[in-house]
Design a protein around this motif. Structure first.
Motif, mmCIF file in Angstrom:
data_model
loop_
_atom_site.group_PDB
_atom_site.id
_atom_site.type_symbol
_atom_site.label_atom_id
_atom_site.label_comp_id
_atom_site.label_asym_id
_atom_site.label_seq_id
_atom_site.Cartn_x
_atom_site.Cartn_y
_atom_site.Cartn_z
ATOM 1 N N GLY A 267 98.748 70.422 -8.341
ATOM 2 C CA GLY A 267 97.414 70.461 -7.757
ATOM 3 C C GLY A 267 97.450 70.924 -6.320
ATOM 4 O O GLY A 267 98.480 71.358 -5.788
ATOM 5 N N ARG A 268 96.310 70.808 -5.642
ATOM 6 C CA ARG A 268 96.189 71.337 -4.282
ATOM 7 C C ARG A 268 97.049 70.588 -3.278
ATOM 8 O O ARG A 268 97.374 71.116 -2.215
ATOM 9 N N MET A 269 97.417 69.336 -3.584
ATOM 10 C CA MET A 269 98.181 68.537 -2.630
ATOM 11 C C MET A 269 99.688 68.587 -2.889
ATOM 12 O O MET A 269 100.461 67.956 -2.173
ATOM 13 N N SER A 270 100.101 69.317 -3.925
ATOM 14 C CA SER A 270 101.510 69.298 -4.301
ATOM 15 C C SER A 270 102.314 70.418 -3.689
ATOM 16 O O SER A 270 103.529 70.475 -3.863
ATOM 17 N N ALA B 293 87.215 69.927 -6.445
ATOM 18 C CA ALA B 293 86.674 69.458 -5.167
ATOM 19 C C ALA B 293 87.561 69.934 -4.021
ATOM 20 O O ALA B 293 88.726 70.266 -4.210
ATOM 21 N N SER B 294 87.008 69.942 -2.817
ATOM 22 C CA SER B 294 87.771 70.337 -1.633
ATOM 23 C C SER B 294 88.786 69.259 -1.287
ATOM 24 O O SER B 294 88.482 68.067 -1.307
ATOM 25 N N SER B 295 90.013 69.692 -0.975
ATOM 26 C CA SER B 295 91.059 68.731 -0.622
ATOM 27 C C SER B 295 91.058 68.412 0.866
ATOM 28 O O SER B 295 91.641 67.411 1.280
ATOM 29 N N GLU B 296 90.407 69.247 1.681
ATOM 30 C CA GLU B 296 90.470 69.070 3.127
ATOM 31 C C GLU B 296 89.839 67.752 3.564
ATOM 32 O O GLU B 296 90.389 67.033 4.406
ATOM 33 N N ILE C 33 101.247 71.154 1.621
ATOM 34 C CA ILE C 33 100.685 70.039 2.374
ATOM 35 C C ILE C 33 101.827 69.253 3.013
ATOM 36 O O ILE C 33 102.843 68.982 2.375
ATOM 37 N N ASN C 34 101.632 68.867 4.259
ATOM 38 C CA ASN C 34 102.678 68.190 5.019
ATOM 39 C C ASN C 34 102.391 66.691 5.080
ATOM 40 O O ASN C 34 101.514 66.243 5.820
#
Length: 893
Positions: free
Chosen positions: A742-745, A703-706, A748-749
């Motif tokens: 993952g995408r948030m690791s 899924a999109s992380s945005e 990402i700030n």
């Protein structure tokens, strides 16, 4: 200023803070970082620096200031050495003659420098005037673009040119006409035969800086514009003392055609491989429709203007693209003319890491400096550059396209073309036959013997090197796929379409990796859940050593820099295995925050240990947290984890981010929390109680992380545009459940209120039973045994292995496996604490985080913030520490 640290050495007298020309007053950790980087560059040939500086400590600016201060000092010393050499060569001549010659030499040096700087200064002035007046850049007349229609001459457009292997040669410039090659060589493109006035700076030392993403390079270039550096010419430096702007930084960014091409008929093709092929096709001598923007006799003056403007303005990629449009000259090729005069060249990972890409760009690393930023993933980046995969559906589509093409043009193909196209078909058929068999196999994945892939159709008798060379030089893939697209356009009567699936380019990439040394990589097959059933082949580079060796052995110095480089051992063992230890410098900087802004806690169990220094045994009623593969499904432990996070959310304000080992385990934990009610009947499941404390969000695979990040941010900040401002009393904050790796690791700030607490659950070890990791472990063990055997033979004159060699090899593999896990953990931890005034708590939930071996692989600034003995104090101790920490922050306002 950051707080004083006793482990930071005093700045030597030879370097005061202004030596690095930092635009601000640097922190202690920045001074330490710049000193070490400067010393690595000053150490002579073959030096390597592995430098870790946490995010928020101004790492990029420190790299710029140390590297360019050294470069200007080095160039100044070179000028002085040149003058000294002239003097030494005339020591038997009269003094007046020596003085006259030295004076003339100095005048030549200064005059050449002044002429260049004056030319660049005029350009800077003109650029400034244009910006001030708000003049719009000229736009390219799109009428040069050609729409493909029914009146296309198909033979001229799609038929392969006659090809002769002997004539093609190995020259990478052979795709260009003789006229174009001569012109490009005169402009410094490719390999010039002689050095002229325009390329006299080509031997000057340069800094090649690379990072992972285009946005990271843009941020670096923004920082590059901040500092000023004195001239590298001794006389100018003396006569203009204190004038830091006497010589502006000369920088050129490089990128792919996909980002720099300004020809609409090429850029609309979409895929990089199609763009590359069409670009080179438009420059071949037989091409009826030459690209109007490629450097030629008509736009030579504009190409020189492009070069000078680039060197005068510290541009980024967007600036280069717009400059090319304004001057109507190709930025992709014209940017290369600026390389000889540049001091620093920025480029993305693939253009530096692949030798073929460096050769195509005319980049020579010999004697130059290489700086790799965000280098924590450099080994994976090298593997990704050389990775390739192909699916059964790709092969079926490739066979279909070849069939369509041969039915139309087969009778017109002559000589080598007919033979080589047939060979491509045999390779496609052989790979397809093998994958058809794999689709019916009982196992879902495994390692493949590459020799078996080409057994069918006699494909194993083909010369793959010659076949690859043919496909690349004939542009077969581009012509076949373009013809298929042309037919689709005619059928749809809707104009030109982009080739959606460049399957033949994918095929070329895959058969190219089949020619690599078998010891360096492995081919795997894997079934993919799809309708209809699908299976793929994938090539994995097991070690970056050989691929990286051309950089490590060529460059004068290499600096690997990153926010979370720990643990360091893998870089030494797999990127620089033959380099003497005294040639490698490592540094793990502290943070710019004061110690009071960080609280690191290891939660090993819910209860305190019975005796100091001891941990309760595993399986003791779920009291001990150990999320190993064998224990992570323990329902009691999952429940205790939920209660621990619930307690953390009670105390921690604003945002809490929790990282789990995998998406699969996150799904398992959430399902358990949603189903289980608390023992004392306080109402609802753990999941419901967590939602009662904070707004709850989760990362989902695929899924999109945005959207999740936006909703998470809004739940914490609301309409507040000041992330550092204390939350109102009514604001409960949010909880984000994510995954390590993952995408948030990464990237990402979670600064300020977005990440007041980061929780890491367990150690995210990769699946050691997967074919990929089995192959990696086997490779590391065997290569270590070979090195030990070679070393013993050198020292003892025989090939006998030391008695503990097998144990040493197995330990090396275990360390590599564990280090991959810890690098991922360290990246997740780095999401918090993003600037000097930020503060956060970091909670590591697993008893193994309390062991010295694991702690030793955490970044130095994390180890420094670790609460002593926290692994023995249980959940009650953690709650007390968090309460004290955040109460103190509230009192500070």
């Amino acid at each position: 200023m950051a707080s004083e640290s006793s482990d930071i050495p005093v700045v030597p007298e030879r370097r005061i803070k202004d030596d690095f020309h930092h635009p601000y007053t640097p922190y202690d950790v920045q001074l330490q970082f710049m000193r070490v980087a400067y010393d690595v560059l000053s150490g002579g040939d073959g030096q390597v620096g592995i430098l870790e500086s946490p995010t928020g400590t101004g790492k990029s600016l420190s790299l710029i200031c140390s590297a360019l201060s050294w470069l200007r000092s080095y160039k100044k010393q070179q000028h002085e050495d040149t003058i000294a050499a002239v003097k030494d060569g005339m020591k038997d001549e009269p003094d007046w003659m020596i003085e006259q010659m030295l004076h003339r030499k100095r005048e030549e040096l200064v005059q050449r420098w002044q002429e260049r700087e004056e030319r660049l200064a005029k350009i800077r002035s003109k650029e400034g005037e244009l910006e001030a007046r708000g003049k719009k850049r000229r736009r390219i007349d799109d009428t040069t673009s050609r729409r493909r229609g029914k009146d296309i001459d198909e033979d001229a457009e799609f038929l392969l040119d006659d090809w002769n292997d002997d004539e093609a040669g190995d020259d990478p410039m052979s795709v260009f006409s003789k006229e174009t090659r001569v012109l490009m060589e005169s402009m410094g493109l490719g390999a010039p035969k002689k050095q002229d006035e325009d390329t006299e700076d080509d031997d000057e030392i340069k800094i090649f800086y690379t990072s992972r993403t285009h946005s990271q390079l843009s941020q670096f270039i923004t920082e590059l514009r901040r500092p000023s550096f004195p001239s590298s010419v001794p006389q100018i430096a003396e006569t203009r003392a204190g004038d830091e702007s006497a010589e502006a930084v000369k920088h050129v960014p490089l990128s792919s055609r996909q980002r720099l091409c300004i020809n609409p008929s090429v850029t609309r093709l979409g895929s990089l491989s199609a763009i590359n092929d069409r670009c080179t096709e438009l420059q071949q001598s037989k091409s009826k429709e030459k690209c109007p923007f490629v450097p030629n006799a008509e736009n030579l003056a504009n190409s020189h203007r492009f070069r000078d403007t680039a060197l005068a303005t510290v541009p980024d990629i967007e600036d280069m693209f717009q400059l090319g449009k304004t001057l109507q000259v190709c930025p992709y090729y014209a940017s290369r003319t600026a390389i000889p005069g540049a001091e620093i060249v920025t480029l993305p990972y693939p253009l530096l890491l692949q030798k073929s890409a460096r050769d195509a760009l005319g980049i020579k690393l010999e004697g130059n400096v290489v700086i790799i930023d965000e280098a924590h993933n450099i080994m994976d980046a090298v593997s990704n550059v050389y990775a390739a995969e192909i699916r059964l559906s790709d092969l079926r589509r490739a066979r279909q396209l070849l069939g369509i093409y041969v039915r139309r043009f087969g009778k017109k193909l002559k000589g080598e073309n007919r033979v080589m196209v047939a060979q491509v078909g045999r390779v496609v058929d052989s790979l397809s036959e093998w994958l058809d068999g794999a689709l019916k196999a009982k196992t879902d994945q495994g390692i493949v013997d590459p020799n078996l892939l080409l057994k069918a159709k006699g494909a194993d008798q083909l010369n793959l090197f010659q076949l690859i060379k043919y496909i690349q030089q004939s542009k077969l893939a581009f012509k076949v796929e373009s013809y298929a697209s042309h037919l689709e356009d005619e059928a749809a009567s809707s104009g030109h379409k982009t080739v959606s699936s460049p399957v033949l380019h994918t095929l070329v990439a895959f058969i190219t990796v089949l020619t690599n040394l078998s010891s360096e990589g492995r081919v795997f097959y894997e079934k993919i859940a799809a309708t209809p059933p699908e299976v793929k082949l994938a090539y994995l580079l097991l070690s970056p050593t050989h691929a990286f060796s051309s950089i490590a052995s060529s460059a004068r110095a290499v600096i690997l820099a990153g926010g979370t480089m720990s643990p360091f051992d893998d870089y030494k063992a797999h990127l620089f295995p033959s380099l003497a230890s005294e040639k490698i410098t490592t540094l793990s900087c502290g943070h710019v925050i004061p110690p009071s802004n960080l609280c690191v806690w290891t939660l090993a169990s819910t209860r305190p240990t019975v005796a100091a220094g001891k941990t309760p045994p595993p399986g003791a009623g779920g009291d001990t947290f150990e999320f190993s593969f064998q224990r992570r499904s323990d329902k009691a432990m999952i429940r205790q984890l939920g209660l621990a996070i619930l307690n953390i959310c009670t105390i921690v304000p604003d945002g809490v981010v929790v990282f789990f080992p995998s998406y699969g385990y996150l799904d398992q934990v959430i399902a358990a929390w949603q189903a289980a009610a608390t023992e004392n009947g306080q109402g609802g499941s753990i999941w419901d109680r967590l939602q009662g404390k904070k707004a709850l969000f989760r990362d989902m695979k695929g899924a999109s992380s945005e959207d999740v990040l936006q909703e998470y941010t809004s739940a914490i900040l609301g309409g507040d545009e000041q992330p550092g401002k204390p939350a109102p009393a009514s604001q409960r904050g949010a909880l984000l459940l994510s995954v390590v790796g993952g995408r948030m690791s990464e990237g990402i700030n979670f600064s300020d209120r977005l990440g007041r607490c980061v929780v890491v659950v367990g150690l995210p070890y990769p699946n050691i039973n997967s074919p990929e990791w089995k192959a990696k472990i086997e490779y590391i063990e065997s290569s270590m045994l070979e090195r030990l055997q070679a070393g013993d033979a050198t020292s003892n004159g025989n090939a006998k292995l030391p008695e503990d060699a097998v144990a040493m090899a197995k330990q090396a593999a275990r360390d590599f496996y564990e280090n991959a896990c810890m690098r991922a953990v360290n990246q997740s931890i780095g999401r918090a604490i993003r600037h000097q005034k930020d503060y956060a708590a970091i909670v590591l939930i697993d008893r193994r985080f309390g062991t010295e071996r694991i702690r030793g692989k955490l970044p130095g600034w994390i180890r420094g913030g670790m609460q002593a003995g926290s692994e023995e104090k249980g959940l009650h101790g953690l709650m007390g520490a968090l309460s004290t920490f955040f109460r103190g922050k509230r009192e500070q306002g």
